[in-house]
Design a protein around this motif. Structure first.
Motif, PDB file in Angstrom:
ATOM      1  N   GLY A   1       0.809  -1.215   0.000  1.00  0.00           N
ATOM      2  CA  GLY A   1       0.000   0.000   0.000  1.00  0.00           C
ATOM      3  C   GLY A   1       0.841   1.263   0.000  1.00  0.00           C
ATOM      4  N   PHE A   2       1.888   1.285   0.824  1.00  0.00           N
ATOM      5  CA  PHE A   2       2.721   2.481   0.941  1.00  0.00           C
ATOM      6  C   PHE A   2       3.494   2.767  -0.343  1.00  0.00           C
ATOM      7  CE2 PHE A   2       3.442   3.474   5.726  1.00  0.00           C
ATOM      8  CZ  PHE A   2       2.074   3.590   5.887  1.00  0.00           C
ATOM      9  N   LEU A   3       3.977   1.737  -1.007  1.00  0.00           N
ATOM     10  CA  LEU A   3       4.708   1.967  -2.252  1.00  0.00           C
ATOM     11  C   LEU A   3       3.790   2.572  -3.312  1.00  0.00           C
ATOM     12  CD1 LEU A   3       6.929  -1.246  -2.444  1.00  0.00           C
ATOM     13  CD2 LEU A   3       7.714   1.102  -2.096  1.00  0.00           C
ATOM     14  N   PHE A   4       2.565   2.073  -3.396  1.00  0.00           N
ATOM     15  CA  PHE A   4       1.624   2.600  -4.381  1.00  0.00           C
ATOM     16  C   PHE A   4       1.207   4.035  -4.056  1.00  0.00           C
ATOM     17  CE2 PHE A   4      -2.777   3.349  -5.720  1.00  0.00           C
ATOM     18  CZ  PHE A   4      -2.626   3.223  -7.094  1.00  0.00           C
ATOM     19  N   LEU A   5       0.797   4.266  -2.809  1.00  0.00           N
ATOM     20  CA  LEU A   5       0.360   5.604  -2.428  1.00  0.00           C
ATOM     21  C   LEU A   5       1.522   6.585  -2.428  1.00  0.00           C
ATOM     22  CD1 LEU A   5      -2.119   4.791   0.474  1.00  0.00           C
ATOM     23  CD2 LEU A   5      -2.675   5.532  -1.835  1.00  0.00           C
ATOM     24  N   GLY A   6       2.695   6.126  -1.988  1.00  0.00           N
ATOM     25  CA  GLY A   6       3.872   6.985  -2.019  1.00  0.00           C
ATOM     26  C   GLY A   6       4.232   7.392  -3.434  1.00  0.00           C
ATOM     27  N   CYS A   7       4.142   6.446  -4.363  1.00  0.00           N
ATOM     28  CA  CYS A   7       4.397   6.772  -5.769  1.00  0.00           C
ATOM     29  C   CYS A   7       3.388   7.790  -6.284  1.00  0.00           C
ATOM     30  CB  CYS A   7       4.347   5.503  -6.613  1.00  0.00           C
ATOM     31  SG  CYS A   7       5.841   4.495  -6.545  1.00  0.00           S
ATOM     32  N   SER A   8       2.126   7.634  -5.920  1.00  0.00           N
ATOM     33  CA  SER A   8       1.102   8.595  -6.338  1.00  0.00           C
ATOM     34  C   SER A   8       1.426   9.995  -5.833  1.00  0.00           C
ATOM     35  CB  SER A   8      -0.272   8.163  -5.808  1.00  0.00           C
ATOM     36  OG  SER A   8      -0.624   6.894  -6.287  1.00  0.00           O
ATOM     37  N   TYR A   9       1.857  10.062  -4.575  1.00  0.00           N
ATOM     38  CA  TYR A   9       2.232  11.357  -4.003  1.00  0.00           C
ATOM     39  C   TYR A   9       3.452  11.932  -4.711  1.00  0.00           C
ATOM     40  CZ  TYR A   9       4.710  14.394  -0.729  1.00  0.00           C
ATOM     41  OH  TYR A   9       5.412  15.418  -0.174  1.00  0.00           O
ATOM     42  N   GLY A  10       4.460  11.104  -4.951  1.00  0.00           N
ATOM     43  CA  GLY A  10       5.651  11.577  -5.640  1.00  0.00           C
ATOM     44  C   GLY A  10       5.367  12.044  -7.051  1.00  0.00           C
ATOM     45  N   VAL A  11       4.522  11.311  -7.764  1.00  0.00           N
ATOM     46  CA  VAL A  11       4.140  11.717  -9.129  1.00  0.00           C
ATOM     47  C   VAL A  11       3.414  13.054  -9.098  1.00  0.00           C
ATOM     48  CG1 VAL A  11       2.647  11.145 -11.079  1.00  0.00           C
ATOM     49  CG2 VAL A  11       4.095   9.381 -10.070  1.00  0.00           C
ATOM     50  N   LEU A  12       2.518  13.225  -8.129  1.00  0.00           N
ATOM     51  CA  LEU A  12       1.790  14.490  -8.012  1.00  0.00           C
ATOM     52  C   LEU A  12       2.754  15.645  -7.777  1.00  0.00           C
ATOM     53  CD1 LEU A  12      -0.908  15.998  -7.804  1.00  0.00           C
ATOM     54  CD2 LEU A  12      -0.936  15.455  -5.366  1.00  0.00           C
ATOM     55  N   MET A  13       3.735  15.458  -6.911  1.00  0.00           N
ATOM     56  CA  MET A  13       4.732  16.499  -6.681  1.00  0.00           C
ATOM     57  C   MET A  13       5.536  16.770  -7.949  1.00  0.00           C
ATOM     58  SD  MET A  13       4.763  17.764  -3.522  1.00  0.00           S
ATOM     59  CE  MET A  13       6.445  18.257  -3.138  1.00  0.00           C
ATOM     60  N   GLY A  14       5.867  15.708  -8.683  1.00  0.00           N
ATOM     61  CA  GLY A  14       6.657  15.874  -9.895  1.00  0.00           C
ATOM     62  C   GLY A  14       5.938  16.655 -10.976  1.00  0.00           C
ATOM     63  N   VAL A  15       4.659  16.341 -11.172  1.00  0.00           N
ATOM     64  CA  VAL A  15       3.915  17.043 -12.226  1.00  0.00           C
ATOM     65  C   VAL A  15       3.595  18.484 -11.824  1.00  0.00           C
ATOM     66  CG1 VAL A  15       2.922  14.887 -13.079  1.00  0.00           C
ATOM     67  CG2 VAL A  15       1.661  16.244 -11.396  1.00  0.00           C
ATOM     68  N   LYS A  16       3.700  18.774 -10.534  1.00  0.00           N
ATOM     69  CA  LYS A  16       3.507  20.147 -10.072  1.00  0.00           C
ATOM     70  C   LYS A  16       4.784  20.977 -10.205  1.00  0.00           C
ATOM     71  CE  LYS A  16      -0.816  20.151  -8.666  1.00  0.00           C
ATOM     72  NZ  LYS A  16      -1.834  21.054  -9.266  1.00  0.00           N
ATOM     73  N   GLY A  17       5.858  20.337 -10.674  1.00  0.00           N
ATOM     74  CA  GLY A  17       7.094  21.070 -10.915  1.00  0.00           C
ATOM     75  C   GLY A  17       8.143  20.944  -9.842  1.00  0.00           C
ATOM     76  N   PHE A  18       7.927  20.107  -8.836  1.00  0.00           N
ATOM     77  CA  PHE A  18       8.891  19.949  -7.756  1.00  0.00           C
ATOM     78  C   PHE A  18       9.904  18.855  -8.101  1.00  0.00           C
ATOM     79  CE2 PHE A  18       5.167  21.715  -5.618  1.00  0.00           C
ATOM     80  CZ  PHE A  18       5.726  22.713  -4.843  1.00  0.00           C
ATOM     81  N   SER A  19      11.140  19.047  -7.673  1.00  0.00           N
ATOM     82  CA  SER A  19      12.164  18.031  -7.831  1.00  0.00           C
ATOM     83  C   SER A  19      11.829  16.823  -6.956  1.00  0.00           C
ATOM     84  CB  SER A  19      13.526  18.607  -7.423  1.00  0.00           C
ATOM     85  OG  SER A  19      14.474  17.594  -7.186  1.00  0.00           O
ATOM     86  N   PHE A  20      12.374  15.650  -7.313  1.00  0.00           N
ATOM     87  CA  PHE A  20      12.130  14.444  -6.520  1.00  0.00           C
ATOM     88  C   PHE A  20      12.653  14.596  -5.093  1.00  0.00           C
ATOM     89  CE2 PHE A  20      16.531  13.753  -7.646  1.00  0.00           C
ATOM     90  CZ  PHE A  20      17.054  13.011  -6.604  1.00  0.00           C
TER      91      PHE A  20
END
Length: 263
Positions: A30-49
């Motif tokens: 669960g954490f890997l999936f939700l964490g990836c979703s959060y990271g992708v959202l940050m990435g598409v908003k223009g934030f670095s990883f």
């Protein structure tokens, strides 16, 4: 003697890891999936990883991390951010207190165990009976550390992927809304009458605050209203929950008696 002491300490650490790891595997998925979703959202908003990676280490509160995305993109308002974080994570105050006795005497591990506690970690550490021969402190530490590592890894991977997606990601913001909607529906279907009453209180409080304060300012008042209502109505909800549990126990006993009689 020092060699034997070091070997014994290593055995305790490895033994606790072996006992803790299998319990955290479902959390990892669960954490890997939700964490990836959060990271992708940050990435598409223009934030670095680096942003989701560091925030998942420093904040480590999934729902608040999703909310923080919009806080970082909106006007600077530290007071509103503080109050929102307090309301979203207020539940930690209540179940965290119940672990103080369990964490007593654990020395240097105790501060991190308090810091790294999340819903899933609390569920494992509070309900699992530590196997005999397994060091309790190291068991708690491994559960906490593994769960946070899954979230950090997922957020970091998502951040790396999100900033390099070759397709349109419009609408990805809805992932947080969808997450809470699924959690709400799961609670609604799995809860009894009392659980549904609590869910309705939350919905009605949110709708009322939305109508009064508008879409940009309803979150903090809504969370504060829900907290007050749940504290005030807790005796009533507890009574109903106890009655519902007794009824379920009676039904189960009746079913068992019918099965025994049919034999």
């Amino acid at each position: 003697m020092n060699h034997g002491r070091a070997a014994g300490r290593r055995a305790r650490i490895v033994g606790a890891l072996r006992a803790a790891f299998p319990l955290t595997v479902p959390i990892a998925l669960g954490f890997l999936f939700l964490g990836c979703s959060y990271g992708v959202l940050m990435g598409v908003k223009g934030f670095s990883f680096m942003w989701p990676m560091c925030m998942s280490v420093a904040i480590f509160a999934g729902s608040m991390e999703f909310v923080t995305v919009n806080l970082l993109l909106s006007a600077f308002n530290p007071l509103a951010g503080f109050l929102l974080a307090l309301m979203v994570n207020a539940r930690h105050l209540f179940y965290g207190l119940s672990m103080l006795r369990a964490f007593r005497g654990l020395g240097w591990k105790r501060p991190y165990l308090i810091y790294g506690m999340c819903d899933e970690t609390f569920a494992i550490n509070s309900s699992t009976r530590v196997p005999g021969g397994v060091d309790r402190g190291w068991f708690y530490l491994w559960v906490t550390l593994l769960n946070q590592s899954y979230w950090v890894a997922g957020a970091t991977i998502g951040g790396l992927v999100g900033s390099n997606l070759p397709f349109d990601t419009e609408g990805l913001d809805f992932v947080l809304t969808a997450l809470f909607l699924v959690i709400f529906l799961d609670q609604w279907h799995g809860a009894g009458r009392t659980g549904r009453e609590a869910a309705l209180i939350g919905v009605l409080a949110s709708v009322a605050c939305l109508a009064v304060f508008g879409a940009d300012g309803f979150m903090v008042p809504a969370m504060a209203t829900m907290l007050v209502l749940f504290v005030v109505l807790r005796p009533r909800l507890d009574v109903r929950a106890g009655a519902s549990a007794s009824a379920d126990a009676g039904d189960n006993a009746g079913d068992s008696a019918d099965k025994e009689g049919s034999r």
